[in-house]
Write a protein that holds these residues in place. Structure first.
Motif, PDB file in Angstrom:
ATOM      1  N   ASP A 205      44.183  46.689  27.799  1.00 22.23           N
ATOM      2  CA  ASP A 205      45.443  45.960  27.747  1.00 22.23           C
ATOM      3  C   ASP A 205      45.132  44.472  27.959  1.00 22.23           C
ATOM      4  O   ASP A 205      43.979  44.056  27.897  1.00 22.23           O
ATOM      5  CB  ASP A 205      46.442  46.503  28.776  1.00 22.23           C
ATOM      6  CG  ASP A 205      45.893  46.496  30.201  1.00 22.23           C
ATOM      7  OD1 ASP A 205      44.960  45.707  30.472  1.00 22.23           O
ATOM      8  OD2 ASP A 205      46.386  47.267  31.040  1.00 22.23           O
ATOM      9  N   THR A 206      46.150  43.685  28.251  1.00 26.12           N
ATOM     10  CA  THR A 206      45.960  42.232  28.342  1.00 26.12           C
ATOM     11  C   THR A 206      45.689  41.749  29.767  1.00 26.12           C
ATOM     12  O   THR A 206      45.811  40.552  30.047  1.00 26.12           O
ATOM     13  CB  THR A 206      47.199  41.510  27.781  1.00 26.12           C
ATOM     14  OG1 THR A 206      48.372  41.984  28.467  1.00 26.12           O
ATOM     15  CG2 THR A 206      47.339  41.752  26.288  1.00 26.12           C
ATOM     16  N   PHE A 207      45.326  42.637  30.651  1.00 24.45           N
ATOM     17  CA  PHE A 207      45.022  42.260  32.032  1.00 24.45           C
ATOM     18  C   PHE A 207      43.897  41.211  32.034  1.00 24.45           C
ATOM     19  O   PHE A 207      42.866  41.372  31.388  1.00 24.45           O
ATOM     20  CB  PHE A 207      44.624  43.499  32.822  1.00 24.45           C
ATOM     21  CG  PHE A 207      44.367  43.260  34.273  1.00 24.45           C
ATOM     22  CD1 PHE A 207      45.116  42.351  35.016  1.00 24.45           C
ATOM     23  CD2 PHE A 207      43.373  43.969  34.945  1.00 24.45           C
ATOM     24  CE1 PHE A 207      44.879  42.140  36.363  1.00 24.45           C
ATOM     25  CE2 PHE A 207      43.131  43.778  36.288  1.00 24.45           C
ATOM     26  CZ  PHE A 207      43.893  42.858  36.995  1.00 24.45           C
ATOM     27  N   ASN A 224      49.128  44.714  23.832  1.00 21.87           N
ATOM     28  CA  ASN A 224      50.015  44.005  24.755  1.00 21.87           C
ATOM     29  C   ASN A 224      51.117  44.931  25.265  1.00 21.87           C
ATOM     30  O   ASN A 224      52.204  45.008  24.699  1.00 21.87           O
ATOM     31  CB  ASN A 224      50.622  42.788  24.044  1.00 21.87           C
ATOM     32  CG  ASN A 224      51.284  41.834  25.025  1.00 21.87           C
ATOM     33  OD1 ASN A 224      51.483  42.154  26.196  1.00 21.87           O
ATOM     34  ND2 ASN A 224      51.634  40.656  24.550  1.00 21.87           N
ATOM     35  N   HIS A 225      50.843  45.605  26.379  1.00 22.31           N
ATOM     36  CA  HIS A 225      51.828  46.521  26.946  1.00 22.31           C
ATOM     37  C   HIS A 225      53.019  45.781  27.536  1.00 22.31           C
ATOM     38  O   HIS A 225      54.124  46.342  27.605  1.00 22.31           O
ATOM     39  CB  HIS A 225      51.170  47.378  28.040  1.00 22.31           C
ATOM     40  CG  HIS A 225      50.208  48.381  27.497  1.00 22.31           C
ATOM     41  ND1 HIS A 225      49.309  49.059  28.291  1.00 22.31           N
ATOM     42  CD2 HIS A 225      49.988  48.829  26.233  1.00 22.31           C
ATOM     43  CE1 HIS A 225      48.592  49.879  27.550  1.00 22.31           C
ATOM     44  NE2 HIS A 225      48.973  49.753  26.297  1.00 22.31           N
ATOM     45  N   SER A 226      52.827  44.545  27.953  1.00 20.40           N
ATOM     46  CA  SER A 226      53.935  43.794  28.553  1.00 20.40           C
ATOM     47  C   SER A 226      55.041  43.525  27.540  1.00 20.40           C
ATOM     48  O   SER A 226      56.192  43.300  27.920  1.00 20.40           O
ATOM     49  CB  SER A 226      53.419  42.468  29.134  1.00 20.40           C
ATOM     50  OG  SER A 226      52.876  41.649  28.115  1.00 20.40           O
ATOM     51  N   GLU A 227      54.724  43.553  26.263  1.00 25.64           N
ATOM     52  CA  GLU A 227      55.715  43.367  25.208  1.00 25.64           C
ATOM     53  C   GLU A 227      56.192  44.699  24.633  1.00 25.64           C
ATOM     54  O   GLU A 227      56.760  44.742  23.545  1.00 25.64           O
ATOM     55  CB  GLU A 227      55.110  42.510  24.083  1.00 25.64           C
ATOM     56  CG  GLU A 227      54.724  41.099  24.506  1.00 25.64           C
ATOM     57  CD  GLU A 227      55.936  40.265  24.881  1.00 25.64           C
ATOM     58  OE1 GLU A 227      57.037  40.533  24.338  1.00 25.64           O
ATOM     59  OE2 GLU A 227      55.800  39.366  25.742  1.00 25.64           O
ATOM     60  N   LYS A 228      55.933  45.784  25.365  1.00 26.46           N
ATOM     61  CA  LYS A 228      56.339  47.132  24.956  1.00 26.46           C
ATOM     62  C   LYS A 228      55.650  47.555  23.649  1.00 26.46           C
ATOM     63  O   LYS A 228      56.204  48.351  22.871  1.00 26.46           O
ATOM     64  CB  LYS A 228      57.864  47.231  24.793  1.00 26.46           C
ATOM     65  CG  LYS A 228      58.661  46.785  26.011  1.00 26.46           C
ATOM     66  CD  LYS A 228      58.377  47.659  27.220  1.00 26.46           C
ATOM     67  CE  LYS A 228      59.227  47.232  28.420  1.00 26.46           C
ATOM     68  NZ  LYS A 228      58.945  48.041  29.627  1.00 26.46           N
TER      69      LYS A 228
END
Length: 308
Positions: A205-207, A224-228
């Motif tokens: 992910d983007t961590f 990018n999981h933060s953007e679903k």
């Protein structure tokens, strides 16, 4: 269409027929540990040994020296019968999500302390360190971190007091999972350097702690999981997240809670099963074949006799 090969069945009746008593268990253990015959230290050669009826040992026909197959194994100095040990291994291998020590207590009639100690010893031999790193040129590896523990103060996930766990899985291949001190860049980079071969295609992910993988010789793809967003073509971390789900459901449903100092052994157990999901050999034999002679120092610190 390629189908997953089916694992051969090893029903309880087959187990009971092959290991009806302690003598059968000891004979199997002797053949496993000494496939070419027992080397007699006194005679300084492989000699013929006879079973001693009054004790779990074999005697050299020339000098009378005794050899104990259970010595320096997980069975070392245990008053628990070998049939109970083997049955515990059978029960432990027969389920996908594990079995509790309380259930073993009910199944075998031993005390909870004995059942728990047996499971601790069995898990101690399920590490896959000898398997080496995963990945390689153009091989796809997913990496992610998760957090285990009870309720914690503050926000969920990163930044809480839960125990961080880091995992790497090769698609259609093996998994590695480790309890980590933290999820800082140095920690994650150290783990991937040790357990993933260079030139692998690594999906994360983007961590921010994953920054710099490209400079370390890996092809780095991110989702990018933060953007679903969870899947873009073949870019995803669904495989390792599925493994996390398997662990959390198993531990939560069977064991309910695991302390940090024992968590790695449970990760080893689940990783061991996962890494053999394509085997046709029954899982019981995969477990049992892990029995080997161990370092004497380890044995001395772990061999505490357990009462019934």
């Amino acid at each position: 269409m390629n189908r997953k090969p089916k694992m051969q069945r090893f029903p309880l009746k087959a187990f009971q027929a092959q290991f009806p008593d302690d003598s059968a268990c000891l004979e199997w253990l002797k053949n496993r540990l000494y496939p070419d015959g027992i080397f007699c230290k006194n005679c300084e050669q492989i000699t013929k040994h006879y079973r001693v009826v009054s004790r779990p040992s074999y005697c050299c026909e020339h000098c009378g020296n005794h050899v104990h197959p259970t010595a320096d194994t997980i069975f070392h100095k245990s008053p628990t019968p070998l049939t109970v040990w083997f049955y515990a291994i059978y029960l432990m291998s027969a389920t996908r999500c594990g079995i509790s020590a309380k259930q073993i207590e009910r199944e075998t009639g031993v005390t909870y302390k004995t059942a728990w100690r047996m499971f601790k010893q069995i898990r101690s031999m399920l590490g896959d360190e000898v398997s080496g790193p995963i990945g390689g040129f153009n091989r796809k590896v997913e990496m992610d971190e998760t957090y285990y523990g009870g309720r914690s103060e503050g926000t969920r996930g990163r930044g809480t007091k839960k125990t961080p766990v880091v995992g790497m899985v090769q698609r259609k291949g093996q998994v590695r999972a480790f309890v980590a001190a933290d999820v800082k860049a140095d920690t994650l980079n150290g783990l991937i350097k040790e357990h993933v071969l260079p030139k692998s295609v690594v999906f994360t992910d983007t961590f921010g702690s994953y920054n710099g993988l490209q400079a370390r010789g890996y092809v780095h793809e991110r989702i990018n999981h933060s953007e679903k967003v969870y899947v873009v073509g073949n870019i995803h971390t669904n495989t390792i997240e599925g493994f996390w789900s398997l662990i959390k459901r198993g531990i939560g449903g069977v064991y309910h809670s695991v302390g940090r100092h024992y968590l790695q052994t449970y990760l080893n157990e689940y990783s061991f099963r996962y890494n053999r999901r394509f085997d046709t050999q029954p899982m019981f034999w995969s477990f049992l074949q892990q029995v080997e002679k161990r370092d004497a120092v380890v044995r001395q610190t772990e061999s505490i006799p357990e009462p019934f």
